[in-house]
Design a protein around this motif. Structure first.
Motif, PDB file in Angstrom:
ATOM      1  N   ASP A  50       0.813  -1.217   0.000  1.00 27.48           N
ATOM      2  CA  ASP A  50       0.000   0.000   0.000  1.00 27.48           C
ATOM      3  C   ASP A  50       0.847   1.267   0.000  1.00 27.48           C
ATOM      4  OD1 ASP A  50      -2.334  -1.506  -0.015  1.00 27.48           O
ATOM      5  OD2 ASP A  50      -2.492  -1.506   2.171  1.00 27.48           O
ATOM      6  N   LEU A  51       2.114   1.163   0.372  1.00 28.40           N
ATOM      7  CA  LEU A  51       2.992   2.336   0.329  1.00 28.40           C
ATOM      8  C   LEU A  51       3.147   2.863  -1.098  1.00 28.40           C
ATOM      9  CD1 LEU A  51       5.723   1.383   2.942  1.00 28.40           C
ATOM     10  CD2 LEU A  51       3.996   3.174   3.119  1.00 28.40           C
ATOM     11  N   PHE A  52       2.956   1.993  -2.105  1.00 30.03           N
ATOM     12  CA  PHE A  52       3.046   2.462  -3.481  1.00 30.03           C
ATOM     13  C   PHE A  52       1.960   3.493  -3.795  1.00 30.03           C
ATOM     14  CE2 PHE A  52       5.554  -1.467  -4.102  1.00 30.03           C
ATOM     15  CZ  PHE A  52       6.687  -0.880  -4.653  1.00 30.03           C
ATOM     16  N   PHE A  53       0.795   3.393  -3.145  1.00 27.81           N
ATOM     17  CA  PHE A  53      -0.239   4.412  -3.343  1.00 27.81           C
ATOM     18  C   PHE A  53       0.260   5.771  -2.873  1.00 27.81           C
ATOM     19  CE2 PHE A  53      -3.285   0.818  -3.436  1.00 27.81           C
ATOM     20  CZ  PHE A  53      -3.953   1.151  -4.612  1.00 27.81           C
ATOM     21  N   VAL A  54       0.946   5.791  -1.752  1.00 28.13           N
ATOM     22  CA  VAL A  54       1.501   7.032  -1.225  1.00 28.13           C
ATOM     23  C   VAL A  54       2.588   7.556  -2.158  1.00 28.13           C
ATOM     24  CG1 VAL A  54       2.732   8.078   0.725  1.00 28.13           C
ATOM     25  CG2 VAL A  54       0.957   6.353   1.141  1.00 28.13           C
ATOM     26  N   ILE A  55       3.463   6.664  -2.581  1.00 34.20           N
ATOM     27  CA  ILE A  55       4.554   7.055  -3.476  1.00 34.20           C
ATOM     28  C   ILE A  55       4.006   7.658  -4.768  1.00 34.20           C
ATOM     29  CG2 ILE A  55       6.426   6.139  -4.916  1.00 34.20           C
ATOM     30  CD1 ILE A  55       6.898   4.069  -2.581  1.00 34.20           C
ATOM     31  N   PHE A  56       2.961   7.044  -5.335  1.00 36.67           N
ATOM     32  CA  PHE A  56       2.386   7.544  -6.584  1.00 36.67           C
ATOM     33  C   PHE A  56       1.546   8.800  -6.383  1.00 36.67           C
ATOM     34  CE2 PHE A  56       2.626   2.918  -7.991  1.00 36.67           C
ATOM     35  CZ  PHE A  56       3.828   3.123  -8.642  1.00 36.67           C
ATOM     36  N   ALA A  57       1.084   9.040  -5.170  1.00 36.90           N
ATOM     37  CA  ALA A  57       0.289  10.242  -4.907  1.00 36.90           C
ATOM     38  C   ALA A  57       1.159  11.485  -4.813  1.00 36.90           C
ATOM     39  CB  ALA A  57      -0.505  10.069  -3.617  1.00 36.90           C
ATOM     40  N   ILE A  58       2.406  11.334  -4.454  1.00 40.30           N
ATOM     41  CA  ILE A  58       3.295  12.482  -4.249  1.00 40.30           C
ATOM     42  C   ILE A  58       3.439  13.337  -5.513  1.00 40.30           C
ATOM     43  CG2 ILE A  58       5.693  13.156  -3.741  1.00 40.30           C
ATOM     44  CD1 ILE A  58       5.678  10.826  -1.666  1.00 40.30           C
ATOM     45  N   PRO A  59       3.730  12.757  -6.690  1.00 36.23           N
ATOM     46  CA  PRO A  59       3.827  13.615  -7.881  1.00 36.23           C
ATOM     47  C   PRO A  59       2.517  14.351  -8.175  1.00 36.23           C
ATOM     48  CG  PRO A  59       4.703  11.438  -8.354  1.00 36.23           C
ATOM     49  CD  PRO A  59       4.079  11.375  -6.995  1.00 36.23           C
ATOM     50  N   SER A  60       1.396  13.687  -7.983  1.00 36.85           N
ATOM     51  CA  SER A  60       0.106  14.320  -8.230  1.00 36.85           C
ATOM     52  C   SER A  60      -0.081  15.522  -7.303  1.00 36.85           C
ATOM     53  CB  SER A  60      -1.023  13.301  -8.042  1.00 36.85           C
ATOM     54  OG  SER A  60      -2.275  13.893  -8.296  1.00 36.85           O
ATOM     55  N   MET A  61       0.203  15.325  -6.026  1.00 35.96           N
ATOM     56  CA  MET A  61       0.062  16.427  -5.062  1.00 35.96           C
ATOM     57  C   MET A  61       0.993  17.582  -5.404  1.00 35.96           C
ATOM     58  SD  MET A  61      -0.526  14.520  -1.390  1.00 35.96           S
ATOM     59  CE  MET A  61       1.019  13.627  -1.429  1.00 35.96           C
ATOM     60  N   LEU A  62       2.232  17.267  -5.762  1.00 34.32           N
ATOM     61  CA  LEU A  62       3.189  18.320  -6.114  1.00 34.32           C
ATOM     62  C   LEU A  62       2.742  19.090  -7.352  1.00 34.32           C
ATOM     63  CD1 LEU A  62       6.580  16.499  -5.413  1.00 34.32           C
ATOM     64  CD2 LEU A  62       5.522  18.339  -4.070  1.00 34.32           C
ATOM     65  N   LEU A  63       2.179  18.389  -8.317  1.00 34.83           N
ATOM     66  CA  LEU A  63       1.683  19.068  -9.519  1.00 34.83           C
ATOM     67  C   LEU A  63       0.505  19.985  -9.196  1.00 34.83           C
ATOM     68  CD1 LEU A  63       2.066  16.072 -11.934  1.00 34.83           C
ATOM     69  CD2 LEU A  63       3.168  18.301 -12.225  1.00 34.83           C
ATOM     70  N   PHE A  64      -0.376  19.569  -8.300  1.00 37.61           N
ATOM     71  CA  PHE A  64      -1.466  20.452  -7.860  1.00 37.61           C
ATOM     72  C   PHE A  64      -0.905  21.697  -7.172  1.00 37.61           C
ATOM     73  CE2 PHE A  64      -4.347  16.680  -8.018  1.00 37.61           C
ATOM     74  CZ  PHE A  64      -5.340  17.242  -8.803  1.00 37.61           C
ATOM     75  N   ILE A  78      -2.337  17.786 -15.242  1.00 37.49           N
ATOM     76  CA  ILE A  78      -1.473  16.604 -15.251  1.00 37.49           C
ATOM     77  C   ILE A  78      -1.656  15.861 -13.926  1.00 37.49           C
ATOM     78  CG2 ILE A  78       0.926  15.790 -15.256  1.00 37.49           C
ATOM     79  CD1 ILE A  78       1.561  18.173 -17.143  1.00 37.49           C
ATOM     80  N   GLY A  79      -1.636  16.604 -12.829  1.00 45.08           N
ATOM     81  CA  GLY A  79      -1.875  16.009 -11.513  1.00 45.08           C
ATOM     82  C   GLY A  79      -3.252  15.376 -11.418  1.00 45.08           C
ATOM     83  N   LEU A  80      -4.248  15.996 -12.050  1.00 44.51           N
ATOM     84  CA  LEU A  80      -5.603  15.451 -12.046  1.00 44.51           C
ATOM     85  C   LEU A  80      -5.662  14.123 -12.802  1.00 44.51           C
ATOM     86  CD1 LEU A  80      -8.570  15.789 -11.275  1.00 44.51           C
ATOM     87  CD2 LEU A  80      -8.876  17.105 -13.393  1.00 44.51           C
ATOM     88  N   GLY A  81      -4.956  14.026 -13.926  1.00 48.44           N
ATOM     89  CA  GLY A  81      -4.901  12.766 -14.675  1.00 48.44           C
ATOM     90  C   GLY A  81      -4.302  11.650 -13.844  1.00 48.44           C
ATOM     91  N   ILE A  82      -3.243  11.964 -13.097  1.00 51.25           N
ATOM     92  CA  ILE A  82      -2.615  10.974 -12.216  1.00 51.25           C
ATOM     93  C   ILE A  82      -3.577  10.591 -11.095  1.00 51.25           C
ATOM     94  CG2 ILE A  82      -0.726  10.575 -10.573  1.00 51.25           C
ATOM     95  CD1 ILE A  82       0.965  12.510 -12.336  1.00 51.25           C
ATOM     96  N   LEU A  83      -4.239  11.582 -10.505  1.00 54.97           N
ATOM     97  CA  LEU A  83      -5.191  11.322  -9.431  1.00 54.97           C
ATOM     98  C   LEU A  83      -6.351  10.441  -9.900  1.00 54.97           C
ATOM     99  CD1 LEU A  83      -6.478  11.925  -6.603  1.00 54.97           C
ATOM    100  CD2 LEU A  83      -7.552  13.899  -7.700  1.00 54.97           C
ATOM    101  N   LEU A  84      -6.914  10.748 -11.060  1.00 53.11           N
ATOM    102  CA  LEU A  84      -8.041   9.966 -11.575  1.00 53.11           C
ATOM    103  C   LEU A  84      -7.618   8.531 -11.894  1.00 53.11           C
ATOM    104  CD1 LEU A  84      -9.811  12.624 -13.807  1.00 53.11           C
ATOM    105  CD2 LEU A  84     -10.531  11.765 -11.557  1.00 53.11           C
ATOM    106  N   TYR A  85      -6.405   8.375 -12.428  1.00 52.19           N
ATOM    107  CA  TYR A  85      -5.910   7.020 -12.673  1.00 52.19           C
ATOM    108  C   TYR A  85      -5.740   6.277 -11.350  1.00 52.19           C
ATOM    109  CZ  TYR A  85      -3.453   3.008 -14.383  1.00 52.19           C
ATOM    110  OH  TYR A  85      -3.126   1.709 -14.669  1.00 52.19           O
ATOM    111  N   GLY A  86      -5.198   6.942 -10.346  1.00 54.02           N
ATOM    112  CA  GLY A  86      -5.038   6.319  -9.033  1.00 54.02           C
ATOM    113  C   GLY A  86      -6.371   5.890  -8.447  1.00 54.02           C
ATOM    114  N   LEU A  87      -7.395   6.702  -8.636  1.00 55.46           N
ATOM    115  CA  LEU A  87      -8.731   6.344  -8.160  1.00 55.46           C
ATOM    116  C   LEU A  87      -9.258   5.128  -8.917  1.00 55.46           C
ATOM    117  CD1 LEU A  87     -11.200   6.956  -6.421  1.00 55.46           C
ATOM    118  CD2 LEU A  87     -11.948   8.557  -8.191  1.00 55.46           C
ATOM    119  N   ALA A  88      -9.092   5.122 -10.245  1.00 52.37           N
ATOM    120  CA  ALA A  88      -9.526   3.967 -11.044  1.00 52.37           C
ATOM    121  C   ALA A  88      -8.756   2.717 -10.635  1.00 52.37           C
ATOM    122  CB  ALA A  88      -9.337   4.254 -12.534  1.00 52.37           C
TER     123      ALA A  88
END
Length: 148
Positions: A50-64, A78-88
């Protein structure tokens, strides 16, 4: 319109990023975090994977953050695209496939059945080596053909 295309393009691109990350990081040098995900059953509510979810969320948050504090507002999308993919990814992987949440237990959709089959094939091998089907939203055509 441009921002919607950026978001959609990033969402689609994330499948390739996910495939490469899953194959070369999670089944490579990051195996120590991913290994418990390939073990039968879940010993706790959370697993190291589950730490990979955190790792992948960091670029999205930084882009926001950078997109909202600069003139480069396209970074937000760009951050929104990453966030939506993470949700999917969360909905498909943790909810539908692994049933960590019992929300979609009885789906009969051909697309979702094919995704489940591809992921089951991936988990057939419990080890780091010799796995297949590293994607999440797009799996090999042969799995779709089984349900069409």
């Amino acid at each position: 319109m441009l921002y919607a295309l950026i978001t959609l393009g990033v969402f689609i691109t994330m499948e390739g990023v996910t495939w490469c990350t899953h194959k070369y990081v999670m089944h490579g040098f990051g195996w120590f975090l991913h290994e418990d995900h390939h073990q039968p059953g879940y010993p706790t509510v959370f697993e190291k994977n589950d730490l990979f979810f955190v790792i992948f969320a960091i670029p999205s948050m930084l882009l926001f953050i950078f997109g909202s504090n600069t003139q480069y507002t396209f970074l937000i999308f760009i951050g929104l695209g990453i966030l939506l993919y993470g949700l999917a990814y969360f909905l498909i992987h943790d909810v539908l496939i692994h049933q960590r949440f019992k929300w979609f237990k009885n789906t009969n959709n051909w697309y979702l059945k094919a995704l489940r089959k591809g992921h089951k094939v991936h988990h057939k091998n419990m080890g780091k080596e010799d796995s297949q089907c590293f994607g999440m939203l797009f799996v090999p055509i042969k799995y779709f053909k089984e349900y069409l």
